[in-house]
Scaffold this motif. Structure first.
Motif, mmCIF file in Angstrom:
data_model
loop_
_atom_site.group_PDB
_atom_site.id
_atom_site.type_symbol
_atom_site.label_atom_id
_atom_site.label_comp_id
_atom_site.label_asym_id
_atom_site.label_seq_id
_atom_site.Cartn_x
_atom_site.Cartn_y
_atom_site.Cartn_z
ATOM 1 N N ILE A 220 0.863 -1.179 0.000
ATOM 2 C CA ILE A 220 0.000 0.000 0.000
ATOM 3 C C ILE A 220 0.897 1.225 0.000
ATOM 4 O O ILE A 220 1.824 1.329 0.811
ATOM 5 N N LEU A 221 0.616 2.172 -0.911
ATOM 6 C CA LEU A 221 1.370 3.417 -1.013
ATOM 7 C C LEU A 221 0.448 4.564 -0.624
ATOM 8 O O LEU A 221 -0.607 4.764 -1.236
ATOM 9 N N HIS A 275 -3.125 11.439 12.072
ATOM 10 C CA HIS A 275 -4.050 10.562 12.794
ATOM 11 C C HIS A 275 -4.752 9.594 11.837
ATOM 12 O O HIS A 275 -4.833 8.386 12.110
ATOM 13 N N VAL A 276 -5.233 10.100 10.702
ATOM 14 C CA VAL A 276 -5.924 9.240 9.742
ATOM 15 C C VAL A 276 -4.958 8.215 9.162
ATOM 16 O O VAL A 276 -5.286 7.031 9.005
ATOM 17 N N PHE A 277 -3.739 8.648 8.864
ATOM 18 C CA PHE A 277 -2.741 7.763 8.270
ATOM 19 C C PHE A 277 -2.357 6.633 9.220
ATOM 20 O O PHE A 277 -2.356 5.447 8.860
ATOM 21 N N VAL A 432 -2.920 2.186 -4.078
ATOM 22 C CA VAL A 432 -2.501 3.573 -3.908
ATOM 23 C C VAL A 432 -3.608 4.314 -3.172
ATOM 24 O O VAL A 432 -4.755 4.346 -3.625
ATOM 25 N N MET A 433 -3.263 4.908 -2.016
ATOM 26 C CA MET A 433 -4.232 5.603 -1.170
ATOM 27 C C MET A 433 -3.996 7.102 -1.260
ATOM 28 O O MET A 433 -2.862 7.570 -1.115
ATOM 29 N N THR A 441 -10.288 11.885 4.767
ATOM 30 C CA THR A 441 -10.302 10.435 4.813
ATOM 31 C C THR A 441 -9.427 9.896 3.697
ATOM 32 O O THR A 441 -9.137 10.603 2.717
ATOM 33 N N LEU A 442 -9.028 8.657 3.837
ATOM 34 C CA LEU A 442 -8.216 7.992 2.827
ATOM 35 C C LEU A 442 -9.115 7.263 1.852
ATOM 36 O O LEU A 442 -10.057 6.569 2.241
ATOM 37 N N LYS A 443 -8.833 7.427 0.559
ATOM 38 C CA LYS A 443 -9.587 6.747 -0.481
ATOM 39 C C LYS A 443 -8.628 6.014 -1.391
ATOM 40 O O LYS A 443 -7.593 6.561 -1.781
ATOM 41 N N GLU A 444 -9.013 4.799 -1.732
ATOM 42 C CA GLU A 444 -8.167 3.975 -2.589
ATOM 43 C C GLU A 444 -8.350 4.392 -4.039
ATOM 44 O O GLU A 444 -9.474 4.434 -4.560
#
Length: 457
Positions: A220-221, A275-277, A432-433, A441-444
């Motif tokens: 995961i990057l 924090h999200v990471f 890849v995020m 937020t993180l999205k793929e």
């Protein structure tokens, strides 16, 4: 396992005793500071030394330790006026500050020592000693010494749901600029979580890419370039603001309110992104049954480094220490042990064939092996090499049983046996995020293989 929980308090009785306790804690801290640094300063004046000569002559240990200081301060008025636990924790805080300064002096001779303070100091209350539970989140805090009649404070603690009163171990109360308002931290204890699994993962931290996370079968990057853009724009706008009270003169003036707002925005955005990471990294590890997460041991990386104006701004804003700290305590809650290993040669070694060549890294984000032809994102390549090293440590040193992690195995001896696994390593799935700045937020962004993500920098 200890955790800090923020809370607020309402004082039912003993407001004056609490204010007097804050004042005595500040006087005790400043007396410790003067006894430690004032003596050396007077000695320097007596000798006629310059500051550089004083630093060279300065003894390596000017602090006798907290237990010896308690005996020295036994006759000092503020020490006697405080309760035993409050005065002991104040001296312990100063002891931690001194040890941190000595640790920094090993890497940076110009590290700043602890300073005298003008604001009131934090008071620490230990449940069962000078904090007696009264039930229903009410405590009787003993602030002042036994010779003082009015020495207790009765408070009610307001805390978020889910925190049990029986788990509270310490109560730390800090005064704010507004009289009658306090910052309160509750130190709670709870048992550590069971190990999430037997797997091993490695995280290669970076600046443009927040990190590359390598597992046994996929990677995961985490792309963070747009976060740098937001922070740099906020810093530029803050630098363009005129200082408060600016009239065109060269006098040193405080920063304006608008400038502080821009800087606070950049700081808050970075803190929320961290924090999200870190939360997503631990979540991915738990989902794959990973019990050991290896991160790079990054110490002294900023010493004598100059990357230009823009590079220094990014480099010194890099919160890799905070990331490792959050990974450590979040991992404890979910059964993931975070260890630190050496990153030596991980960016120069091919994760497919084991070739060690510095010229293989043709660009900042691209690694192309001259022997096997593997084209891969440079951060992902480093994370895979760290995973191989961490796996060797886990097998040989038995992580979690007390193994020594100070001498990680080298990558070079594995070059002979890495020819066959090269194709399997090159074709592993890579996610890849990206960060969504609106919702933070993180999205793929999708999946890619081998060279398709070489330009994802």
């Amino acid at each position: 396992m200890q955790r800090a929980v923020t809370a607020s308090i309402s004082i039912e009785s003993g407001q004056d005793a609490l204010q007097r306790g804050f004042y005595n804690a500040r006087r005790l801290w400043n007396e410790l500071w003067w006894c430690t640094f004032g003596y050396n300063e007077r000695l320097r004046w007596r000798r006629g030394d310059s500051w550089e000569q004083y630093k060279r002559r300065r003894p390596t240990r000017t602090w006798p330790g907290k237990f010896a200081v308690q005996k020295i301060m036994a006759d000092f008025g503020p020490y006697r006026d405080l309760s035993d636990r409050c005065s002991s924790y104040t001296i312990a805080d100063f002891d931690i500050a001194m040890k941190s300064w000595w640790s920094n002096l090993k890497r940076n001779p110009d590290a700043r020592p602890p300073r005298a303070v003008k604001e009131d100091r934090t008071l620490t209350f230990e449940v069962g000693r000078n904090a007696k539970p009264l039930g229903d989140w009410r405590y009787r805090l003993t602030v002042l010494g036994g010779a003082i009649a009015e020495r207790h404070v009765v408070v009610r603690v307001h805390v978020r749901p889910g925190v049990k009163m029986a788990n509270v171990h310490l109560i730390r109360v800090t005064p704010t600029l507004k009289r009658g308002r306090y910052q309160v931290s509750l130190i709670t204890t709870k048992p550590a979580a069971a190990r999430a699994g037997d797997g091993v993962a490695a995280l290669d931290l970076g600046i443009v890419n927040l990190g590359a996370l390598a597992f046994e079968h996929d990677d995961i990057l985490y792309v963070g370039r747009h976060l740098l853009d937001v922070q740099r724009l906020a810093n530029k706008r803050a630098a363009a603001c005129k200082p408060a009270g600016y009239t065109g003169t060269e006098a040193r003036l405080p920063a304006s309110r608008r400038s502080k707002t821009y800087k606070a925005k950049a700081t808050n955005t970075r803190a929320l992104a961290v924090h999200v990471f870190t939360t997503d990294v631990i979540r991915q590890c738990v989902a794959r049954g990973v019990g050991v997460l290896a991160v790079g041991a990054l110490t002294g990386i900023r010493t004598d480094k100059d990357f230009g104006s823009a590079g220094n701004q990014k480099f010194h804003a890099w919160t890799q220490g905070r990331i490792r700290e959050q990974l450590r305590w979040k991992g404890e809650e979910h059964g993931v042990e975070v260890i630190e290993i050496s990153e030596a040669y991980t960016s120069q070694t091919c994760s497919g064939c084991g070739c060690v060549r510095k010229s293989n890294r043709v660009e900042r984000g691209l690694y192309v092996c001259a022997e096997c032809g593997l084209a891969i994102n440079a951060d992902v390549n480093g994370a895979r090499n760290m995973l191989r090293r961490a796996t060797g440590i886990a097998k040989s040193e038995k992580i979690g049983v007390g193994g020594d992690l100070s001498t990680p195995p080298s990558l070079r001896p594995e070059r002979e046996q890495a020819q066959e696994p090269a194709k399997r390593t090159a074709n592993r799935q890579l996610s890849v995020m990206h960060f969504d700045l609106r919702s933070m937020t993180l999205k793929e962004a999708g999946h890619a293989e081998r060279s398709a993500v070489c330009n994802a920098t």
